[in-house]
Write a protein that holds these residues in place. Structure first.
Motif, PDB file in Angstrom:
ATOM      1  N   ASP A 194      -8.203  -3.241   0.788  1.00  0.00           N
ATOM      2  CA  ASP A 194      -8.432  -3.382  -0.648  1.00  0.00           C
ATOM      3  C   ASP A 194      -7.119  -3.499  -1.409  1.00  0.00           C
ATOM      4  O   ASP A 194      -6.957  -4.350  -2.287  1.00  0.00           O
ATOM      5  CB  ASP A 194      -9.237  -2.180  -1.144  1.00  0.00           C
ATOM      6  N   SER A 195      -6.151  -2.669  -1.074  1.00  0.00           N
ATOM      7  CA  SER A 195      -4.883  -2.669  -1.813  1.00  0.00           C
ATOM      8  C   SER A 195      -3.994  -3.852  -1.445  1.00  0.00           C
ATOM      9  O   SER A 195      -3.238  -4.351  -2.284  1.00  0.00           O
ATOM     10  CB  SER A 195      -4.132  -1.360  -1.559  1.00  0.00           C
TER      11      SER A 195
ATOM     12  N   LEU B 190     -16.489   5.286   6.542  1.00  0.00           N
ATOM     13  CA  LEU B 190     -15.267   6.062   6.692  1.00  0.00           C
ATOM     14  C   LEU B 190     -14.099   5.223   7.194  1.00  0.00           C
ATOM     15  O   LEU B 190     -12.940   5.606   7.031  1.00  0.00           O
ATOM     16  CB  LEU B 190     -15.510   7.227   7.658  1.00  0.00           C
TER      17      LEU B 190
ATOM     18  N   GLY C 138      -9.103   1.061   2.662  1.00  0.00           N
ATOM     19  CA  GLY C 138      -8.155   1.229   1.575  1.00  0.00           C
ATOM     20  C   GLY C 138      -6.993   0.261   1.676  1.00  0.00           C
ATOM     21  O   GLY C 138      -6.548  -0.306   0.673  1.00  0.00           O
ATOM     22  N   TRP C 139      -6.506   0.038   2.894  1.00  0.00           N
ATOM     23  CA  TRP C 139      -5.412  -0.912   3.099  1.00  0.00           C
ATOM     24  C   TRP C 139      -5.866  -2.342   2.830  1.00  0.00           C
ATOM     25  O   TRP C 139      -5.133  -3.118   2.198  1.00  0.00           O
ATOM     26  CB  TRP C 139      -4.905  -0.782   4.524  1.00  0.00           C
TER      27      TRP C 139
ATOM     28  N   THR D 126     -12.989  -6.121  -0.213  1.00  0.00           N
ATOM     29  CA  THR D 126     -13.916  -5.000  -0.237  1.00  0.00           C
ATOM     30  C   THR D 126     -15.104  -5.336   0.642  1.00  0.00           C
ATOM     31  O   THR D 126     -15.782  -6.342   0.418  1.00  0.00           O
ATOM     32  CB  THR D 126     -14.391  -4.703  -1.668  1.00  0.00           C
TER      33      THR D 126
ATOM     34  N   GLY E 280     -14.612   1.606   4.176  1.00  0.00           N
ATOM     35  CA  GLY E 280     -14.804   1.865   2.751  1.00  0.00           C
ATOM     36  C   GLY E 280     -13.485   1.821   1.993  1.00  0.00           C
ATOM     37  O   GLY E 280     -12.396   1.772   2.585  1.00  0.00           O
ATOM     38  N   ARG E 281     -13.559   1.835   0.686  1.00  0.00           N
ATOM     39  CA  ARG E 281     -12.333   1.746  -0.120  1.00  0.00           C
ATOM     40  C   ARG E 281     -11.389   2.911   0.125  1.00  0.00           C
ATOM     41  O   ARG E 281     -10.185   2.784  -0.087  1.00  0.00           O
ATOM     42  CB  ARG E 281     -12.710   1.688  -1.603  1.00  0.00           C
ATOM     43  N   ARG E 282     -11.914   4.020   0.556  1.00  0.00           N
ATOM     44  CA  ARG E 282     -11.078   5.173   0.894  1.00  0.00           C
ATOM     45  C   ARG E 282     -11.044   5.406   2.396  1.00  0.00           C
ATOM     46  O   ARG E 282     -10.635   6.482   2.840  1.00  0.00           O
ATOM     47  CB  ARG E 282     -11.604   6.416   0.182  1.00  0.00           C
ATOM     48  N   GLY E 283     -11.467   4.414   3.171  1.00  0.00           N
ATOM     49  CA  GLY E 283     -11.524   4.552   4.610  1.00  0.00           C
ATOM     50  C   GLY E 283     -10.180   4.310   5.267  1.00  0.00           C
ATOM     51  O   GLY E 283      -9.169   3.989   4.624  1.00  0.00           O
TER      52      GLY E 283
END
Length: 274
Positions: A133-134, A120, A130-131, A139, A123-126
């Motif tokens: 990764d973008s 959470l 997410g920050w 990752t 993770g890529r949407r954590g």
């Protein structure tokens, strides 16, 4: 010099000769409960084919990855945990009890829950994943780095508790003397404090490394079980248990040997009294 008066019980040996049966029986049962599973592991081990099984690529890969990740996780815990332990031991700040409680949460938190919590956050949407990764294309889940993070998360409290205890028990007069002689805070910390608590740091690091080596729940949840990438020894044991019992026993023997060696080293060097 007057000797010990007659009839005075000796400090050593006498209490052990009069152990009540009500205590002796459950004590023996408790010992058997702890020892028999280990004995069963040794009895069922495929000793005849042990060298060949130890030399298989899968075992060596899992062992190499486990040692590498546990070592990196321990280094991360040292870099972050020693300053945090010093803060808890030497600085009186609002909310210190709460911080200490939060530090010890991973000790009682189910490792699988820890893995979910890491997902959470990283993770890529954590929250941070997410920050990362973008922005940087980093990752963390289901990678070797994810294994290191998962192991560090569950192992760091062992280091912090050991180092904080050593700091609280250290003689602060040496630090005060260094400050009196003109040493700055950083110089005092690196040249006086760290040598004073060196054994505590070493013991905490070994316990931290051992806990990281045996980590399973957070690792499989956050990093997965990919051979050569995230499959550490505990995960390899779990996978082998479903297909090859002898292979699972061999892998378990390796972890058992490492654990016994660590406990023996701690007892001989840092824990046992003179």
């Amino acid at each position: 010099m007057a000797g010990r008066p007659e009839g005075t019980p000796s400090r050593r040996g006498t209490p052990g000769r009069q152990v009540p049966a009500a205590l002796l029986l459950p004590a023996v049962l408790g010992l058997m409960f702890l020892v028999l599973p280990l004995a069963g592991l040794l009895i069922r081990a495929p000793w005849a084919t042990l060298p060949q099984r130890l030399a298989t690529p899968g075992v060596l890969t899992a062992l190499r990855l486990s040692l590498q990740c546990a070592t990196l996780a321990t280094l991360l815990c040292l870099a972050l945990g020693v300053p945090l332990a010093w803060l808890l031991a030497r600085v009186d700040f609002p909310g210190r009890r709460l911080v200490r409680a939060l530090v010890t949460v991973p000790l009682v938190l189910p490792p699988v829950v820890g893995g979910v919590a890491l997902l959470l956050v990283f993770g890529r949407r954590g929250l941070l994943g997410g920050w990362l990764d973008s922005t940087f294309g980093i990752t963390l889940p289901f990678t070797t780095t994810g294994v290191v993070l998962a192991e560090a998360f569950v192992a760091m409290p062992f280091l912090i508790i050991a180092v904080e205890g050593a700091l609280r028990g250290a003689d602060r007069r040496y630090e005060e003397a260094a400050a009196t002689l003109g040493a700055g805070r950083w110089t005092t910390f690196t040249h006086v404090t760290l040598p004073l608590v060196g054994p505590g740091i070493a013991a905490g690091a070994v316990l931290c490394w051992a806990r990281a080596l045996g980590e399973f729940g957070a690792t499989i949840t956050f990093a997965g079980n990919y051979p050569g990438t995230t499959q550490t020894m505990p995960l390899a044991v779990y996978l082998a248990l479903e297909t090859d019992l002898d292979a699972a026993i061999v892998l378990s023997l390796i972890l058992l040997t490492v654990s016994v060696a660590i406990l023996a080293g701690l007892r001989d060097r840092w824990i046992s009294s003179t």
